[in-house]
Design an enzyme around this catalytic site. Structure first.
Site, mmCIF file in Angstrom:
data_model
loop_
_atom_site.group_PDB
_atom_site.id
_atom_site.type_symbol
_atom_site.label_atom_id
_atom_site.label_comp_id
_atom_site.label_asym_id
_atom_site.label_seq_id
_atom_site.Cartn_x
_atom_site.Cartn_y
_atom_site.Cartn_z
ATOM 1 C CG ASP A 1 102.733 19.723 -5.869
ATOM 2 O OD1 ASP A 1 103.708 20.507 -5.870
ATOM 3 O OD2 ASP A 1 101.565 20.084 -5.609
ATOM 4 N NE ARG B 1 99.190 33.104 -7.152
ATOM 5 C CZ ARG B 1 98.794 31.862 -7.351
ATOM 6 N NH1 ARG B 1 99.195 31.209 -8.421
ATOM 7 N NH2 ARG B 1 97.996 31.264 -6.493
ATOM 8 N NE ARG C 1 96.086 26.990 -13.415
ATOM 9 C CZ ARG C 1 96.356 27.074 -12.097
ATOM 10 N NH1 ARG C 1 97.612 27.117 -11.662
ATOM 11 N NH2 ARG C 1 95.376 27.122 -11.221
ATOM 12 C CG HIS D 1 104.384 28.796 -10.211
ATOM 13 N ND1 HIS D 1 104.109 27.891 -11.213
ATOM 14 C CD2 HIS D 1 103.635 28.410 -9.150
ATOM 15 C CE1 HIS D 1 103.230 27.008 -10.777
ATOM 16 N NE2 HIS D 1 102.933 27.305 -9.533
ATOM 17 C CD GLU E 1 106.455 26.077 -9.172
ATOM 18 O OE1 GLU E 1 106.363 26.781 -8.153
ATOM 19 O OE2 GLU E 1 105.634 25.192 -9.452
HETATM 20 C C1 BG6 Z 1 102.661 24.657 -7.498
HETATM 21 C C2 BG6 Z 1 102.311 23.882 -6.259
HETATM 22 O O1 BG6 Z 1 103.776 25.444 -7.240
HETATM 23 O O2 BG6 Z 1 101.574 25.489 -7.868
HETATM 24 C C3 BG6 Z 1 101.051 23.078 -6.520
HETATM 25 O O3 BG6 Z 1 103.396 23.047 -5.905
HETATM 26 C C4 BG6 Z 1 99.924 24.001 -6.975
HETATM 27 O O4 BG6 Z 1 100.669 22.391 -5.330
HETATM 28 C C5 BG6 Z 1 100.405 24.779 -8.193
HETATM 29 O O5 BG6 Z 1 98.774 23.245 -7.294
HETATM 30 C C6 BG6 Z 1 99.365 25.746 -8.740
HETATM 31 O O6 BG6 Z 1 98.958 26.622 -7.768
HETATM 32 P P1 BG6 Z 1 97.830 27.689 -8.051
HETATM 33 O O7 BG6 Z 1 97.648 28.443 -6.757
HETATM 34 O O8 BG6 Z 1 98.341 28.571 -9.174
HETATM 35 O O9 BG6 Z 1 96.610 26.914 -8.488
#
Ligand code: BG6
Length: 302
Positions: free
Chosen positions: A213, A101, A75, A169, A273
């Site tokens: 979002d 990923r 994260r 991302h 992103e």
């Molecule tokens: C973003 C999406 O790109 O990624 C969101 O638009 C999503 O909807 C976020 O919650 C995180 O995604 P993840 O799969 O890493 O929890």
């Protein structure tokens, strides 16, 4: 593990600039330090975890409780979403944002460039989790210096066209998202994915006072994150991308997701992103190569 690490260091370490080390439960990371910046890159996911130009605050946000776990995305930093963005078009059992990923990438090359920056190329070929053609491999080159460049290259060596979706991302560190704006998307149409999906048009800069979002469809123009609190402007230049996801989970989703460190963990992060998503997915014909490229630069703003 030790032999894998020493082999990597023998083949790709660069004197005083790039070294591989193992952290936690055998998680391999490349540490980069050159005349312009410091950075760290996890081989799982080709996931850039940090990039900090000299004299600047960290540019990328990383959750204070980020877990480095095999098979799980980290994260923060820059997850590579590939070969689809969001949910898979037809199979709900396939992982959101693709498998790239969370799989191990192999190092292909590393070098110090004449301007003092450091480049590393990683690839996954043959790892497709049964979810993608192994004749459509991907490579990424990450160039870390005063600016940060990423190029994600997909080659269709198969005999059929494929539909490719992807995103770099990036999670950015910001002072307080409520004070930050994203400049450059005025007039763009977007898909608002909070609640029931709606098409809308952006008027002015993007600002944040609720969950955001959105998938913007744009002209590939330069974007800027304007952060008065950090007196910082982050510019985003890109090629071969006509879609941008802007995401901040805000309070409730941050609590639900649980890996933001605290319930206020959404305040100092913002994702912008660079993508090929939604109506901007790529129809990649046999023999075609697609290069998604982005460059981030940081400027002081008073
Ligand atoms: C973003 C999406 O790109 O990624 C969101 O638009 C999503 O909807 C976020 O919650 C995180 O995604 P993840 O799969 O890493 O929890």
């Amino acid at each position: 593990m030790n032999s894998q690490l020493s082999q990597l260091n023998q083949m790709f370490a660069l004197d005083d600039t790039l070294i591989f080390r193992a952290i936690g439960d055998g998680y391999i990371v490349a540490d980069i330090q050159n005349t312009h910046c410091r950075a760290s890159l996890a081989l799982q996911g080709a996931h850039l975890m940090s990039w900090q130009p000299n004299g600047e605050e960290p540019v990328l946000w990383m959750s204070p409780v980020a877990k480095l776990q095999h098979g799980k995305s980290i994260r923060g930093g820059i997850p590579v979403c590939w070969p689809w963005f969001g949910a898979h078009a037809t199979n709900p059992d396939f992982p959101a944002h693709g498998f790239a990923r969370t799989v191990m990438w192999g190092v292909k090359a590393s070098s110090n460039l004449a301007d003092g920056s450091t480049a590393i190329t990683l690839g996954i070929d043959g790892i497709n989790q049964g979810q993608w053609s192994d004749q459509v491999p991907v490579e990424i080159t990450i160039t870390m210096g005063k600016t940060l460049e990423l190029e994600l290259v997909t080659t269709n060596s198969s005999k059929q066209a494929v539909v490719l979706g992807q995103a770099l991302h990036s999670y950015f560190q910001v002072s307080d998202v409520r004070e930050v704006s994203v400049h450059g998307l005025d007039g763009c149409d977007y898909l608002d994915t909070v609640g029931e999906h709606q098409h809308r048009t952006q008027h002015g800069d993007v600002t944040f006072d609720r969950e955001v979002d959105r998938i913007y469809l744009d002209q590939g123009q330069e974007l800027q994150i304007v952060d008065p609190g950090m007196q910082r402007l982050i510019s985003i230049e890109r090629k071969n991308s006509h879609s941008t996801i802007v995401w901040n989970p805000w309070i409730d989703k941050c609590k639900r997701m649980g890996d933001f460190g605290s319930d206020a963990g959404y305040l100092d992060m913002l994702c912008v992103e660079t993508a090929n998503a939604y109506r901007d997915v790529v129809q990649l014909q046999p023999e075609e190569v697609h290069r998604l490229w982005v460059k981030y630069s940081v400027e002081r703003s008073l």
